[in-house]
Write an enzyme that holds these catalytic residues in place. Structure first.
Site, short mmCIF file in Angstrom:
data_model
loop_
_atom_site.label_atom_id
_atom_site.label_comp_id
_atom_site.label_asym_id
_atom_site.label_seq_id
_atom_site.Cartn_x
_atom_site.Cartn_y
_atom_site.Cartn_z
CB SER A 72 37.55 22.08 44.01
OG SER A 72 36.10 21.33 44.11
CE LYS B 38 38.21 24.82 48.98
NZ LYS B 38 38.38 23.89 47.91
CB SER C 211 34.75 23.38 46.71
OG SER C 211 36.03 22.94 46.71
#
Length: 495
Positions: A182, A78, A158
């Protein structure tokens, strides 16, 4: 043997150790898959040269016979994790061009264990969002489609790029972060598995901060066993993180017996929401039946302060964000706005932050600054902290009563169309976190896993919440549920 991109982490580990494939071959197959999946917009920075170098080193290690479980496993990272010499933007324009000179503790642990980084993955800007639509790179796209529709769906947020990449078989696993859901919400929307560990189990050092008392990193994988393997590689005490717990990391995979006979599963009545889709309720009831059939006791419980969780979260998280994001001022690193003659420091700050931050980040910074201001600190922030303590106490009382884990829905709906909430009240988007934020406020471990599909073929997931520091027991309960659900569906390739 299956196609290399169809292997699980456990399957690839076993194939590598048996000499049935090589880390280089495994890496090349995934580099090709990731490079051909531009329509998903999951990978935003590709690192093929680094991946090939790491794969060659992994093969040498495998040949010596000293390879840990993650050795040679291709993963995505990420964009919130700082990776040395690689763009690490947190999907924000304000960090354009930032290449750290250091490695986050999580990526360092993964690389030390031999994992291979294919590249950086898309996300909501500064992890603020539930649909991956706030990213400076543009939205990531869910590989799943609803029925015969060609409409692009959200992979959640997210950690949307991580979820999309794992679901589309572009990597075997990915790192995610979870501040209010998330990891778990995107996992549920993409038919993947995501675990948020107990706060402090995984180091936050080198992860761009959103809300420091809530952020926690974890793995996103295609099944529970893979999550156990990857979490063990990521976890552990880190003296560079003052909130990191100095506790031994168990062998999580060895704890996956799937036997939960005699355990008690709590079903919180407050999670039955008005207007929740029938299919979500039906999937929850199916999950309850599966765990009962596995020998677990089912007990209705009350978590009475759940209804205050979302408002408390959306006071605490923006307050911490406004403090954490104050460092992005156009001076030390990242983007600086062009200035007019006569502009001073104040104008530089204002223009840089106005240009660099997207609308959602600006909204949360303003909310956070407001609730921390002198006239409202006690009225909002201190009240939210008290509510947080009550929510934590609700869980403590449930576990003290003999409950071993808690089963809830993971999301209030399946994946929705990108843009569907663009014009809506922001609160509509915030409601996507209604089942997940309590876990962050209480600092508990939670896992989301797919257990079925809706009538249009989209995946639906359930969430299990565990006792603090008992990720092994939580993963075992999830393994039991996964075994009985038998979810094997995958997105039909269109990208």
């Amino acid at each position: 043997m299956s196609a290399l991109t169809d292997l699980t982490i456990a399957g690839a580990r076993d194939a590598l150790r048996a000499g049935e494939t090589s880390a280089v071959a495994l890496t090349e197959a995934h580099l090709e898959a990731a490079g051909a999946a531009g329509a998903l917009n999951a990978f935003v920075h590709h690192t093929p040269d680094l991946a090939r170098e790491q794969a060659r080193a992994a093969d040498a290690r495998l040949a010596r016979g000293d390879a840990p479980a993650m050795c040679g496993i291709p993963i995505g990272v990420k964009d919130l994790f700082c990776t040395k010499g690689v763009p690490s933007q947190a999907a924000s324009r304000i960090l354009d061009g930032f290449r750290p000179e250091y490695e986050s503790t999580v990526t360092d642990k993964l690389f030390t264990s031999g994992a291979v980084m294919l590249g950086k993955l898309n996300m909501d800007e500064f992890a603020m969002g539930s649909s991956n639509e706030t990213s400076t790179y543009g939205a990531a796209v869910n590989p799943w489609r609803a029925g015969n529709s060609d409409a692009a769906l959200t992979p959640g947020g997210s950690s949307g790029g991580s979820a999309a990449a794992v679901a589309a078989h572009l990597c075997l696993g990915a790192t995610g972060t979870d501040t209010g859901g998330s990891i778990r919400q995107p996992a549920a929307l993409t038919g993947t598995v995501g675990i948020k560990p107990t706060y402090g189990r995984v180091s936050r050092w080198g992860i761009v901060a959103f809300a420091s008392s809530l952020d926690q990193a974890g793995p996103m994988t295609r099944n529970v066993r893979d999550a156990a393997i990857m979490l063990e590689a990521m976890a552990g005490h880190d003296p560079k993180d003052s909130t990191s717990a100095d506790l031994p990391v168990p062998d999580f995979e060895a704890m996956l017996t799937g036997d939960i006979r005699g355990q008690v599963i709590g079903i919180p009545r407050e999670y039955r929401l008005d207007g929740m889709p029938d299919e979500v309720e039906a999937r929850w009831q199916d999950g309850i039946a599966m765990l009962r059939d596995a020998g677990a006791g089912i007990r209705d419980i009350s978590l009475p302060h759940t209804k205050y969780a979302l408002p408390a979260y959306y006071v605490i998280a923006p307050a911490e964000a406004s403090s954490n994001l104050a460092r992005y001022d156009g001076v030390r690193f990242g983007r600086r706005a062009a200035l007019d003659q006569g502009d001073g420091v104040t104008e530089m700050y204002e223009k840089t932050r106005a240009e660099g931050f997207g609308d959602e980040v600006q909204r949360r910074v303003m909310v956070g600054t407001y609730v921390l201001s002198a006239g409202f600190y006690d009225a909002y922030y201190n009240h939210a902290r008290k509510v947080r303590a009550l929510i934590r106490r609700d869980f403590e009382e449930a576990f003290a009563s003999g409950v071993d884990a808690i089963l809830t829905p993971a999301t209030p709906s399946p994946a929705f169309e990108l843009g569907a909430m663009a014009e809506a009240d922001p609160i509509e988007m915030y409601l996507q976190d209604v089942f997940t934020v309590t876990v962050n406020l209480a600092g508990l471990p939670g896992i989301a896993l797919p257990t079925g599909q809706d009538r249009r073929g989209l995946p639906l997931g359930l969430q299990l919440i565990g006792r603090p520091w008992e990720e092994g027991a939580l993963l075992n309960a999830a393994q039991c549920l996964e075994d009985r659900a038998g979810f094997v569906a995958r997105a039909e390739k269109w990208w």
